[in-house]
Each structure stands twice: as structure tokens, then as C-alpha cells.
Design an enzyme around this catalytic site. Sequence first.
Site, PDB file in Angstrom:
ATOM      1  N   GLY A 135       1.832   3.459  -7.490  1.00 19.99           N
ATOM      2  CA  GLY A 135       1.208   3.944  -6.265  1.00 19.99           C
ATOM      3  C   GLY A 135       0.112   3.115  -5.609  1.00 19.99           C
ATOM      4  O   GLY A 135      -0.401   3.537  -4.569  1.00 19.99           O
ATOM      5  N   CYS A 153       2.919   1.571   0.165  1.00 22.04           N
ATOM      6  CA  CYS A 153       3.404   2.633  -0.714  1.00 22.04           C
ATOM      7  C   CYS A 153       2.780   3.975  -0.355  1.00 22.04           C
ATOM      8  O   CYS A 153       1.588   4.057  -0.085  1.00 22.04           O
ATOM      9  CB  CYS A 153       3.009   2.230  -2.141  1.00 22.04           C
ATOM     10  SG  CYS A 153       3.145   3.536  -3.314  1.00 22.04           S
TER      11      CYS A 153
HETATM   12  P1  5GP Z   1       0.970  -4.824  -2.478  1.00 24.04           P
HETATM   13  O1  5GP Z   1       0.766  -6.193  -3.016  1.00 24.04           O
HETATM   14  O2  5GP Z   1       1.564  -4.829  -1.107  1.00 24.04           O
HETATM   15  O3  5GP Z   1      -0.254  -3.968  -2.551  1.00 24.04           O
HETATM   16  O4  5GP Z   1       2.011  -4.106  -3.462  1.00 24.04           O
HETATM   17  C1  5GP Z   1       3.287  -4.623  -3.743  1.00 24.04           C
HETATM   18  C2  5GP Z   1       3.985  -3.694  -4.726  1.00 24.04           C
HETATM   19  O5  5GP Z   1       4.148  -2.379  -4.172  1.00 24.04           O
HETATM   20  C3  5GP Z   1       5.411  -4.080  -5.101  1.00 24.04           C
HETATM   21  O6  5GP Z   1       5.475  -5.124  -6.015  1.00 24.04           O
HETATM   22  C4  5GP Z   1       5.963  -2.765  -5.648  1.00 24.04           C
HETATM   23  O7  5GP Z   1       5.610  -2.547  -6.986  1.00 24.04           O
HETATM   24  C5  5GP Z   1       5.246  -1.725  -4.802  1.00 24.04           C
HETATM   25  N1  5GP Z   1       6.112  -1.198  -3.747  1.00 24.04           N
HETATM   26  C6  5GP Z   1       6.856  -1.881  -2.854  1.00 24.04           C
HETATM   27  N2  5GP Z   1       7.490  -1.055  -2.002  1.00 24.04           N
HETATM   28  C7  5GP Z   1       7.153   0.191  -2.366  1.00 24.04           C
HETATM   29  C8  5GP Z   1       7.483   1.492  -1.866  1.00 24.04           C
HETATM   30  O8  5GP Z   1       8.195   1.667  -0.887  1.00 24.04           O
HETATM   31  N3  5GP Z   1       6.956   2.536  -2.545  1.00 24.04           N
HETATM   32  C9  5GP Z   1       6.159   2.376  -3.642  1.00 24.04           C
HETATM   33  N4  5GP Z   1       5.714   3.459  -4.277  1.00 24.04           N
HETATM   34  N5  5GP Z   1       5.777   1.167  -4.105  1.00 24.04           N
HETATM   35  C10 5GP Z   1       6.279   0.103  -3.473  1.00 24.04           C
END
Ligand code: 5GP
Length: 383
Positions: A176, A181
Site C-alpha cells: 500500500g 496505489c
Molecule cells: P512508487 O515507487 O510509485 O511509490 O511505488 C511503486 C510500487 O507500487 C510498485 O513496485 C508496486 O509494488 C506498487 N504498485 C504498482 N501499481 C499498483 C497498484 O495499482 N496498486 C497497488 N496497491 N500497488 C501498486
Amino acid sequence: MKLTFDDVLIVPKFSNINSRSEVDLSVNPRGMPYLKLPILSANMDTVTGPKMAQAMILAGAQAVLPRFGSIDDNVKAFQESVIGGTGSIQAPMVSLGLGDHELLRAKALMSAGASTFVIDVAHGAQLSVVEQVQALRKIIGHERGIIVGNFATGASVEDFLQHFGCDIDGVKVGIGPGSACTTRIKTGVGYPQLSAIMDVVKSLKNYRATYGKIKVIADGGMRTAGDIAKAIGAGAHLVMLGGMLAGTEESPGEIVYFTESRQTTKDELFAKRKNADGTFDYVIHSPEESFYEIKKKYRGSASQESYLAQGKTAKHRTTEGESFLVPFKGPVANILQDIEGGLRSAMTYVGARSIEDFQSKCEFVEISPSTVAENGAHGKRNA
Ligand code: 5GP
């Protein structure tokens, strides 16, 4: 109280490091490629494709290809990502889901040369994931690596390992925290990311004799080089980034141009003019449109838009991600350089020459909301 990145700062300590160049950021995890920079690009379709994979590998980091297309397309993307010829290839990691079809994907990718497999599902701590690891191990043998995710607590990792023994090489942590997300909003489920990392690291350390080689990958929630330093200082060996690498030249997807009044394209906005020396200049057509913004799409893998692209139906399923445009950021190498500089500096502040040294010396201080306000260039806000 459980914590996330904004809740803490790294405490500076006496240092005998004279230059940031003395700091070594490399990690050499079992079952994964050697990395000069402990960063993975996320297996999301708006983050990692062949161009991103190549740029990451060339920078000494690594990429995880998404698994959402057909097996043939996946193999093709893998082959396009590989750097080098026979003998010494540098290849990205690949991802898999659950079920027999994903084992076929694994076989095809292994034949193409893949050697690190990331079983990536929203909730790693479940029996069907244990079964998938067992089936995958039979296919790929013990020379290749398996990473499993995602987890958010040490207890869930221990439960998982007790079902399976210790035959995995890495766990991915984060439920999360991702920037696209909505899991925490849609389901109420999650765990503050910095504490999640610490908790998993602690569990694996308690079982060092058995599980000591299992590496921890912090996945999601890092928005700055400082957040990455905190994740690694908390014990993560590697970090996985989505949002920070989205919107770059190498991320897959169209570049979109916006003027004040419309969405447009580069060709509509500019005239291409050839210079005498053979180079090109782009000259804006209309002076009223000289203010424009350049953006690219970033979308959660569980967003409505991604589900549609993957041909998934929404029965029994809610979306747990969003899609939006982010500013165009130019070459990813610039972002990696910035992160590398930040990380080297953080390690110098605590007197650490290696990642392991950093993790043993890194201490956090919890901070109040007024300290959060004191962080950053707040003079600009008050001017
Ligand atoms: P960020 O670097 O953008 O904060 O996070 C990337 C991570 O978010 C990804 O590697 C994956 O674990 C998670 N993630 C990607 N798409 C989604 C989504 O649609 N829902 C959720 N719960 N997590 C996501």
C-alpha cells in the site's frame, strides 16, 4: 507507533570519510545480478520496458520487466532488453504471477536467458504463492534466483518461510505505500513502509543461520533520494522505484503536450526546421502557446486503465490503483545520478563506506510535525 519515511531523520555521526567517492554502493545478492547501484525499476507497464531496462543496466542498476503482456511479447521485450553478446550478457529480471500459465512464461523466459524471477502478487503471504515457488524451483533449478512479494511484516515472511523452508533469494516489502496505489483507501489494509522494512529485516536476522542470505527489497513509497537512504539504512538491500522513474525518456508510453487551452502533440505544437549543419530546431507554431507542459502517463498495475489493457474483468475485484500524468523528466540517468549522489552523501554523514556498514551505523530520530515543516527549502515558502 509504526513509522514511515517522513516520520524520521537519519542521525549524523562522526565520519572519517574524506570524499563521497570512497563510498561503495554495490550489492551482490545471491540469485540476482551484481549491482553497482542498489536500485530496481518497478515491473509496471509505464515504468519498465526494453529502453528503461537497458538504461538501468548501463547505470549499474537493474530492471524488472512487467508480466502483463502475452508470453511471446514478454520474451521479445526480454530479448530487446539484454545488453552484450554471447557469453557475458546483462539481462533484466522478469516477473511472474500465479497459475500454470505463468510457469509457461517462466520456461519461455528461462530459455531466452532470464535468471532472476520475481513472483509478484499484491499479497505474497498466501499458500498459492508458496505452491508457485515450489513449482518454479522445479523448473529453474537452484542456480537461478526467486524473489517473492509483497509482504509487510516479519511475521508474514516467517509464516511463508515455515511453509516452504528457505529456498528463495529475496522478499519484496510494501503493501500500500506506492504512489499510484489506493489499496489502503479501498481496503483499509497496509503497514507503514519504514516499519515494514525494519520488521522484515529483523525477522530474517533472527533466523540468520537459515535465512541470512535472503535479501530485502523495499518496494514503493519512496519519493526522494532521502527516502531511499532511509529505506536502505533501515536494512533494505535494494529498493524498487515506480513513480520516481516514471515520466522519463526511457519509460514506456507517449509524451503528451499541454498548452493552456489544449492537449496536443509535438508535431502540432512545433515546426521542425533544418539548420545549415544538418541538425534540427523545433520552432513553436503559435506564440500564444509558448507556455506548455510535457507529461507522460504513470498508472498503477491494479488501476482500471491497466485492468482494461490486461483484459481483466472487475468481477469480485475493485481497482487498487490510479492512473495520472506526471511531468516529463528527461533521461533516467539524471535521476539515478541524483539518487546516487544523495545516497553517497547520506552514508558519508554517518561514516559508512559500504551498504552493510551503513545499515549497522544508521540510527533514526523520530520527528514532530514542526520538524517536518523545518525540512526542505522552507525559506521559499515564507518569502
Ligand atoms: P512508487 O515507487 O510509485 O511509490 O511505488 C511503486 C510500487 O507500487 C510498485 O513496485 C508496486 O509494488 C506498487 N504498485 C504498482 N501499481 C499498483 C497498484 O495499482 N496498486 C497497488 N496497491 N500497488 C501498486
